[in-house]
Design an enzyme around this catalytic site. Structure first.
Site, mmCIF file in Angstrom:
data_model
loop_
_atom_site.group_PDB
_atom_site.id
_atom_site.type_symbol
_atom_site.label_atom_id
_atom_site.label_comp_id
_atom_site.label_asym_id
_atom_site.label_seq_id
_atom_site.Cartn_x
_atom_site.Cartn_y
_atom_site.Cartn_z
ATOM 1 N N ALA A 62 4.607 -0.588 4.771
ATOM 2 C CA ALA A 62 5.796 -0.271 5.567
ATOM 3 C C ALA A 62 6.212 1.177 5.338
ATOM 4 O O ALA A 62 5.870 1.792 4.331
ATOM 5 C CB ALA A 62 6.935 -1.213 5.197
ATOM 6 N N GLY A 103 2.711 -4.324 4.023
ATOM 7 C CA GLY A 103 2.696 -4.631 5.448
ATOM 8 C C GLY A 103 1.327 -4.443 6.077
ATOM 9 O O GLY A 103 1.010 -5.077 7.093
ATOM 10 N N GLU A 106 -0.391 -7.666 5.313
ATOM 11 C CA GLU A 106 0.246 -8.701 6.132
ATOM 12 C C GLU A 106 -0.232 -8.623 7.574
ATOM 13 O O GLU A 106 -0.428 -9.650 8.233
ATOM 14 C CB GLU A 106 1.767 -8.559 6.060
ATOM 15 N N GLU A 126 4.836 -5.133 -3.189
ATOM 16 C CA GLU A 126 6.283 -5.010 -2.958
ATOM 17 C C GLU A 126 7.118 -5.274 -4.202
ATOM 18 O O GLU A 126 8.222 -4.717 -4.352
ATOM 19 C CB GLU A 126 6.718 -5.969 -1.844
#
Length: 671
Positions: A62, A103, A106, A126
């Site tokens: 992210a 991310g 993911e 994270e």
């Protein structure tokens, strides 16, 4: 330039992300990915799609710079992108190189198939920012790799290799290092007949016993942290819920709590602060660095040996100097022993150990430093001794060589005055053990040249340190603030608090140890005059007179067993009580809150004074020093960040109540 582009290879649509430097999921990337999947579904000639990235890496995660922004252009929500990918009626293949983190992984998990080059790394880190994967990572990962591996990956945050990913089913195939796109297209063609394979539809397999084991194995490391436990709760939710949507709801709830909490804010603050610390205010960006290919270290003791190891393991030749052959042999032996211990744990091969030792030149002569580009002095902390060394270096070292002192407290300007080249002199304050501790205070002298400062900072980064610029003052940043913690701790001891009470307040706050545990570890007799005929002037001297030197002889403020486990010492308490009574100090009850106010609040105040005097470039640099050099808990963000959370007005009121002179800038912030 568009950050996401598409092109076709026959019936395969290739969606390419190009958002340098690390392809983070910025708003425009999310929009581009959304458009890409829509294009794949709308074009009847497209039978499958490949998601691939340009540059050095796959999607690295992210864009956390967006977390605090409210001015972003309208964009597609990340969860919407993931839902669209996973729900595609045409097979999607993620082609992974570099790192697929957070991310990025993911996103790959929402593709139906995954292929990676052998050098790739995949992970969900994270937890290191006080968070958990907020895009379904805790629910999809266990459906692919099982509960055991997923629990380890999300709670520890360490990436795994592509080979490990292949073995666990996280990727379906390994590509050639130089043929990723072609191999991914071939995989996509092979998957057309198979059709999509949504991760959400896979069962969760594995034994939840691993979760309790992780908690037990990491109890000390995780003490005080919220995020590891929240991550594991989400893995448990994945195992408990056949319907992924129920688990995703729990993940979103846990993510929201972490995101809104102070711990993640603190850990994200340190993440950015570390990167900001590398920047030198007022220095031209085109400042040319000096070449450093050979380093000299004076002193082969604990510090000198540790400093040398930093350079040797990066392939930089080191000449190490001692005054006596016995000390030199001992120091070189310790370096070898440390490397061999690392080799035994698999960190190095025996060939690498010999290679590093081959770069080390032991000598008894300062003259052998003549061809060094950087010389670091790590001798006794005495101004006279250091000035003598630097005077000799001035005559020996080549023009342009950088001369650095590892001093912890002393005036770098005065040290530089012993040379005719003060522009080449600065402080490089390593922290013990120097081969382990990440912090490096780079002390800029009054006459230190810009290129010398820039080179020292760059060298710090090269050897794996977090380097912070400090000005010349007593103790620089870290030790100057440490003294403001230690003085009131000693006073509290005289007023009725016990070493255990004070230390417990510190460890409950999140420090690895308190001030009296630290004194025992360092050695109570360091700097003691050893004159038994003199009356002790403080408790520490009284302890030494009683033969209590700390962990080294099993008794200090605490008693220690053979495994160095500590217990409160009746004898130490009696010595403290005796010294207090002789000093005519009244004993009273001390609250834990008073210990915080008198030991930690003055540190915040001193930080403001350091900034007022331009001894640090920015408040976040002070936080970096304390997190990486002194064990300040990262989930509290450093003393300056924590001071803001605690409240400047509250701190000012308490400091004034305890008779501490408050920094003007702190007063101004409180108003």
């Amino acid at each position: 330039m568009q950050s996401v582009t598409t092109r076709k290879d026959g019936e395969i649509l290739i969606v390419t992300v190009d958002n340098p430097p690390v392809n983070v999921l910025s708003w425009h990337v999310r929009n581009g990915l959304s458009d890409g999947i829509k294009e794949a579904l709308a074009d009847d000639s497209v039978k499958a799609a490949v998601l691939i990235c340009a540059g050095q890496t796959f999607i690295a995660g992210a864009d956390i710079t967006e977390f605090q922004r409210s001015d972003l252009p309208e964009s597609v929500n990340f969860l919407e992108v993931l839902t669209a990918f996973e729900g595609s009626t045409k097979p999607l293949v993620a082609a992974i190189h570099g790192t697929a983190l957070g991310g990025g992984l993911e996103t790959a998990l929402c593709c139906h198939y995954r292929i990676a080059v052998p050098s790739a790394k995949l992970g969900l880190p994270e937890v290191k920012l006080g968070l958990l994967p907020g895009g379904g990572g805790t629910q999809r990962l266990p459906r692919v790799v099982g509960v055991e591996q997923a629990a380890v990956m999300v709670s520890l945050g360490e990436p795994i290799s592509a080979q490990k990913a292949l073995e666990s089913g996280l990727v379906d195939a390994l590509a050639g290092e130089t043929s990723l796109e072609a191999d991914a297209i071939a995989l996509a063609r092979a998957c057309i007949a198979k059709g999509p394979r949504p991760t959400r539809d896979l069962p969760v397999n594995g034994d939840l016993a691993v979760i309790e084991k992780l908690k037990a194995d990491n109890a000390r490391k995780w003490k005080g942290f919220d995020a590891p436990y929240a991550n594991l709760r989400c893995i448990e939710a994945a195992a408990a819920n056949t319907n992924i949507d129920d688990g995703l709801k729990i993940e979103r709830e846990e993510f929201g709590k972490l995101m809104m909490g102070s711990q993640s804010a603190a850990q994200r603050h340190i993440f950015f602060a570390e990167r900001q610390a590398a920047k030198i205010d007022g220095l031209p960006k085109d400042t040319k660095l000096r070449d450093v290919t050979k380093v000299g270290v004076i002193g082969a003791g604990t510090m000198g040996g540790g400093i040398s190891m930093n350079f040797l393991q990066k392939g930089i030749a080191v000449t190490i100097v001692e005054m006596a052959q016995e000390n030199l042999d001992r120091g070189v032996g310790v370096i070898r022993k440390n490397y061999e211990a690392s080799a035994a744990k698999g960190r190095y091969s025996s060939e690498q150990v010999e290679g590093m030792m081959g770069l080390l030149t032991p000598t008894l002569s300062l003259d052998d430093l003549a061809d060094c580009d950087l010389v670091i002095e790590a001798v006794y902390e005495s101004m006279d001794v250091k000035k003598d060394v630097f005077g000799k270096l001035d005559a020996i070292c080549k023009p342009g060589a950088i001369l650095a002192s590892n001093t912890s407290y002393l005036n770098v300007n005065e040290i530089a005055s012993a040379t005719k080249r003060p522009q080449d002199v600065l402080g490089m304050h390593f922290f013990s053990p120097a081969n382990v501790m990440k912090l490096l205070e780079v002390v800029r002298g009054e006459k230190t040249a810009d290129d010398v400062l820039a080179t020292a900072m760059a060298i710090g980064k090269k050897i794996g340190k977090v380097a912070v610029v400090a000005g010349v003052c007593d103790g620089f940043i870290g030790n100057r603030m440490l003294s403001k913690r230690q003085q009131p701790a000693n006073e509290l001891l005289m007023e009725g608090a016990t070493p255990q009470q004070i230390d417990t307040v510190f460890t409950e706050f999140g420090f690895p140890m308190g001030p009296f545990q630290m004194a025992d570890l360092a050695g109570m007799d360091i700097g003691w005059h050893r004159d038994t005929s003199k009356e002790p002037t403080n408790v520490r001297e009284a302890m030494c007179l009683a033969g209590r030197f700390g962990q080294k002889n099993g008794k200090g403020f605490y008693d220690y067993d053979e495994k160095r486990n500590r217990t409160p010492s009746p004898e130490a308490l009696a010595i403290i009580e005796d010294f207090r009574s002789k000093s005519n100090r009244a004993k009273r009850e001390i609250s834990d809150q008073e210990i915080v106010e008198r030991c930690l609040y003055p540190m915040v105040n001193e930080g403001y004074l350091i900034l007022e005097e331009d001894m640090a470039q920015r408040a976040s640099d002070i936080d970096v020093v304390w997190v990486y050099g002194y064990g300040w808990p990262v989930y509290r963000g450093g003393p300056m960040f924590w001071g803001d959370l605690e409240g400047p007005a509250k701190i000012v009121e308490a400091l004034e109540r305890h008779g501490v002179t408050v920094a003007d800038s702190l007063k101004a912030k409180a108003n």
